[in-house]
Each structure stands twice: as structure tokens, then as C-alpha cells.
Design an enzyme around this catalytic site. Structure first.
Site, PDB file in Angstrom:
ATOM      1  N   GLU A   1       0.945  -1.153   0.044  1.00 42.95           N
ATOM      2  CA  GLU A   1      -0.034  -0.014   0.078  1.00 42.95           C
ATOM      3  C   GLU A   1       0.878   1.290   0.086  1.00 42.95           C
ATOM      4  O   GLU A   1       0.436   2.324  -0.760  1.00 42.95           O
ATOM      5  CB  GLU A   1      -0.911  -0.012   1.240  1.00 42.95           C
ATOM      6  CG  GLU A   1      -1.699   1.033   1.532  1.00 42.95           C
ATOM      7  CD  GLU A   1      -2.798   1.459   0.905  1.00 42.95           C
ATOM      8  OE1 GLU A   1      -3.062   0.526   0.011  1.00 42.95           O
ATOM      9  OE2 GLU A   1      -3.600   2.564   0.936  1.00 42.95           O
ATOM     10  N   ASP A   2       1.928   1.197   0.869  1.00 46.47           N
ATOM     11  CA  ASP A   2       2.636   2.602   1.145  1.00 46.47           C
ATOM     12  C   ASP A   2       3.880   2.589   0.447  1.00 46.47           C
ATOM     13  O   ASP A   2       4.530   3.901   0.009  1.00 46.47           O
ATOM     14  CB  ASP A   2       2.708   2.915   2.583  1.00 46.47           C
ATOM     15  CG  ASP A   2       1.376   3.110   3.461  1.00 46.47           C
ATOM     16  OD1 ASP A   2       0.447   3.373   2.397  1.00 46.47           O
ATOM     17  OD2 ASP A   2       1.119   2.932   4.435  1.00 46.47           O
TER      18      ASP A   2
END
Ligand code: MN
Length: 513
Positions: free
Chosen positions: A80-81
Site C-alpha cells: 500500500e505505502d
């Protein structure tokens, strides 16, 4: 902030239950991989981002989770990041870790935008969980670290939102899973941000009166040790249990803010090698101190729905005060702190009182005492790490009609946390049912055909009437006959809507014939 200390890999490995070389390798590799992936990112606090996944990995190791879950915890934000490709993760860490990380990622992408979105995210949370409960446990630990670092979140409304969500959704889930340590930590981290005024008031009250109960505890502990030793009970250990400040606040609300009515700000836990010791100790305690009427609770004989086992009693301590004591075995103690997480790994623990506890089926025997008596040494039930109780699966179902979010949230708050009983098929599958459920509900929960052909039931090897209530740990065997038919009476006896629905359908079909 250069003085912040990132949890080291050695610390995580030290907390990990498994010392297997492959497990150690997996966790080490995940640690280094995540550190590298997040190297350019910062938290709101200005700290290196990797601080966060390292803490999550450490919490998971402490809770006794397996290596795949710890690795997934370390990697949970990398897709995700940090833009790590799922394919790469699978190549590096295998399908199991990838599935766990993707489960957590899915939960993380949902943003709260009022009730509608909120409940949607909850539903998805449970849908993802229904596949593997370890995803939910990673999410709880992720939230725990985020709640602990809330003060660094710049926007006040975001702080409040995260704090409220933590109190209303995450802490109750931890509670439902029997993870009392995580529950208390989630609550106490979120409380100051969710309800700042109430937090201040509670803290003030505690500061004025806290030392009083501390002194009382010390004195009672000394007396208790002497009394037990005189009676020949020598193997045990004690610890002070400090009530969480949020839990204290909730209790104060119920007691009109009268701190004198709260007996368990501090409690004395006494941990013994065996259940028999707990009962002996209860006798010794009540012979020495007068118990407060109505405060004796035997959760060993009658475990709480989340599996909690201990004997609680509150005694007058002779100085105008009272003190709660909690008596339990070492394995009950571990179970009470880590709940379902302590069941997901097959592990061996050498406890302080010298009583070893084996993993595998052992947890079921402790969790459900009757299991031992009735099932004995039969084969292990089909249960894989991460398998999920049915009540979580139920929650994953789509709400039926549109605009049902409010209702869904209600269901979540009532049904989800209301009492359930966990019973077993003769093969060892766990079936969970509402409290007071009967063998009829059980049969239909397994399969409608089983219900429709039911002629009788055995519970723990004994024939019982079809309206008898089932209890935690019962092994239920349905007896069928080809000529058996559901009746109107069954419909009245059944507690679950699923059973009633099937019975109605069968009755209608019979009438048509
Ligand atoms: Mn995270």
C-alpha cells in the site's frame, strides 16, 4: 526525532515462540525487506516509517503468533505505502504471507466517511477476516500502534475519528476474541483522544485514591502468601492487575462516579499449577477474609463466552476496604491475555509454575473442559491456523436491503458481541450458536438434511431431550432416522432463525404432500 528507537530484529526474534531456523529466517528477511522498502518514508511524528511495521511485528511476536503472521505484520504496509508489487512479495515470501498482507491492505484502503462508509469498511473487514483470522489480528496490532502514536496525527478531527473507531470497533473485537491485553491497550491509548474531559476526570480521581489501594494490595498479598503456605499450597505466583483507565471510567459511569463502589481498581491475581489448587485457595481465602456477597464468580466452571476462565472473589480486607482476587492456572492466564491468538500457533510454553502446556489440541481441552472427558484421545479436529469461528463469517455477509448500514451497525454491536456458545461435532468441528441454542439448532447449523432427519441427540455421550440447552464445549451427536420429520413443536423449541426457517419449509412441504 533522532532519539526514537526502532524495535530491533533480535527483539522480535526473542519474543517469537518458534525458534525453528526457517521461521527465524523468514522473519529476519521480512524485517530487512520492509526496512528497505520504507526507507524514504516518515511517520507524522517525523520518525522513520519503519518504526511502525517493526512495532506491529513485535506485538504479533509477543502475542505468540506464527512466523508467517509476524512477517506479514512487518510487511503489512509495503504494498500500500511503499509500492511493492504483490508478485515480488510472493516470490520472496510465499503465498501465505502475500495473502495475509493483501488482507490487511484491503482493510487499510477503506476510509471512514460517515456511517455509510464506516459500516461498509466494517463489513469488508469481516469479509477479509472470514478467510483468515490472522488478518484481523494483524489489523488489531496495526491499530494498536497507530492509537499509541495518535498525538502525532496533525488533524484533531482525524485523531478523534481514529480514537472513537478504536474504542467502538477494534477494542470490542479484541475483547470478543478474548485478547484482553490488546483490548486494554487499545482502549487506554484511544481514551484521551476520544473523550478528553472524561479522561482527565478519571485520571484525577485515580491519582487521589490510587496509592490507597496499592498499599492495601501489598498488605493482602503478604497475608495471602502466608495463609496459603500454612495450608500447604506453596507453588503459585502472584501479580497485581491494574484496571485499565478506560475500563475504570466505564465502571465509574455505572456507579455514579463513586470510587468507593469500585473494588477492582487493583486486583490480586494468583496463578496456580492446577484447577484443584484454585478451588483449594478459594476456600483458604474465604476462611481468612470475609467475602463480599454476590462477588464470587466461578468462570472456571462457567467460562465467559469468549473463553475466559478464572475464579473471582472480592474480600473485605479489614481496613474498611475490599480487594478483588483472581485465581487461575498458568494456561488460563495466558489464554486470558492473548485469547484466540494463543490458539493459532501450535506451541509449547514453559510456565513460571513449572507446568508445561502443549499446543495443538491442548487449547481445546483447556478452553472446553468437557472435551477431555468426552473425546479423549480421538483424532485431531480439522483446524488449520487462521480458521475462523462461524460468527465472524456471518458478519461478512452482505447486508440484505439497501440503506441497511445503520441496522448493520446495530447488528454488529448487539449480535456480534452477544453471547455465543461453541460446541463440537463428533468429528471435532466447532459450531457456534447463540446462547440457549438446542440440539435442533445444532443439527440445522450443520446441515438442513441432518435437521430434517433428526430423531434424537446425544450430548457428551448421553441421550438428551431436543429442548435441552447446549453449553460451551458440548460434543453433540445427532441421531437420524429415515422416517423422522420436523414438527411444529420443534419450531417452538428452536432458537435460531436458520433452524426455524428450515423447519417451516419442511412443514409446508409435508402439508403439500
Ligand atoms: Mn500500518
Amino acid at each position: 526525532m533522532e532519539n526514537v528507537k526502532i524495535c530491533e530484529v533480535a527483539t522480535i526474534l526473542g519474543a517469537m515462540v518458534s525458534k525453528d531456523a526457517r521461521d527465524v529466517e523468514l522473519v529476519k528477511k521480512a524485517y530487512e525487506f520492509s526496512k528497505e522498502a520504507h526507507k524514504d518514508q516518515k511517520r507524522f511524528s517525523g520518525d522513520p516509517y519503519f518504526l511502525h511495521p517493526a512495532e506491529v511485528g513485535y506485538s504479533l511476536a509477543t502475542a505468540g503468533m506464527d512466523a508467517a503472521t509476524i512477517a506479514a505484520g512487518l510487511l503489512h504496509d509495503t504494498i500500500e505505502d511503499a509500492g511493492v508489487k504483490p508478485q515480488i512479495m510472493e516470490e520472496q515470501f510465499g503465498k501465505e504471507v502475500l495473502t495475509l498482507v493483501e488482507g490487511v491492505t484491503k482493510l487499510g484502503t477503506l476510509r471512514y466517511r460517515g456511517l455509510e462508509r464506516h459500516t461498509e469498511s466494517l463489513r469488508k473487514l469481516f469479509a477479509a477476516t472470514a478467510k483468515d483470522i490472522r488478518v484481523l489480528i494483524i489489523k488489531l496490532m496495526d491499530r494498536l500502534h497507530n492509537a499509541r502514536t495518535l498525538s502525532a496525527v496533525p488533524r484533531p478531527e482525524k485523531r478523534t475519528r481514529i480514537a472513537l473507531e478504536t474504542l467502538e470497533i477494534y477494542a470490542p473485537i479484541a475483547d470478543r476474541l478474548g485478547m484482553s491485553l490488546a483490548k486494554q491497550e487499545l482502549e487506554d491509548a484511544a481514551f484521551p483522544f476520544a473523550h478528553p474531559e472524561e479522561f482527565k476526570k478519571t485520571k484525577e480521581l485515580l491519582r487521589e485514591r490510587g496509592s490507597e489501594s496499592e498499599k492495601r494490595l501489598e498488605k493482602v498479598e503478604k497475608d495471602l502468601k502466608r495463609e496459603l503456605a500454612e495450608a500447604g499450597l506453596r507453588v503459585f505466583r502472584t501479580e497485581a492487575r491494574i484496571k485499565g483507565i478506560y475500563s475504570l471510567f466505564r465502571k465509574l459511569e455505572r456507579k455514579n462516579w463513586d470510587l468507593d463502589k469500585v473494588y477492582d481498581i487493583l486486583a490480586l491475581r494468583v496463578i496456580f499449577p492446577s484447577v484443584a489448587d484454585c478451588y483449594s485457595a478459594l476456600g483458604i481465602i474465604h476462611a481468612h477474609w470475609r467475602p463480599v456477597p454476590g462477588k464470587i464468580k466461578d468462570y472456571i466452571a462457567f467460562p465467559k463466552p469468549n473463553g475466559y476462565q478464572s475464579i473471582h472473589t472480592t474480600v473485605y480486607t479489614g481496613d474498611g476496604g475490599a480487594l478483588e482476587m483472581q485465581l487461575r492456572t498458568e494456561s488460563q492466564h495466558r489464554e486470558a491475555q492473548f485469547g484466540i491468538a494463543s490458539h493459532l500457533t501450535y506451541k509449547e510454553v514453559q510456565s513460571g509454575t513449572g507446568q508445561g502446556t502443549r499446543g495443538g489440541l491442548e487449547w481445546m481441552r483447556q478452553f472446553f473442559p468437557s472435551w477431555r472427558r468426552t473425546v479423549g484421545k480421538t483424532e485431531e479436529p480439522a483446524r488449520t491456523p487462521g480458521s475462523v469461528p462461524g460468527w465472524i463469517k456471518e458478519l461478512a455477509h452482505e447486508p440484505r436491503e439497501g440503506g441497511a448500514s445503520e441496522q448493520y451497525l446495530d447488528t454488529l454491536r448487539s449480535d456480534f458481541f452477544s453471547h455465543r456458545v461453541f460446541v463440537f461435532t463428533p468429528k471435532g468441528d466447532v459450531i457456534d450458536l447463540p446462547i440457549n441454542a438446542t440440539p435442533i439448532d445444532f443439527a440445522y447449523a450443520v446441515h438442513s438434511d441432518l435437521g430434517n432427519k433428526m430423531s434424537g441427540a446425544r450430548v457428551n455421550g448421553k441421550m438428551v431431550s431436543l429442548d435441552s440447552g447446549l453449553r460451551n464445549g458440548d460434543v453433540v451427536e445427532v441421531i437420524t432416522k429415515p422416517s423422522a420429520r420436523p414438527s411444529r413443536k420443534w419450531h417452538d423449541i428452536a432458537k435460531t432463525s436458520m433452524a426455524k426457517k428450515h423447519i417451516r419449509a419442511a412443514l409446508t412441504a409435508q402439508q403439500k404432500k
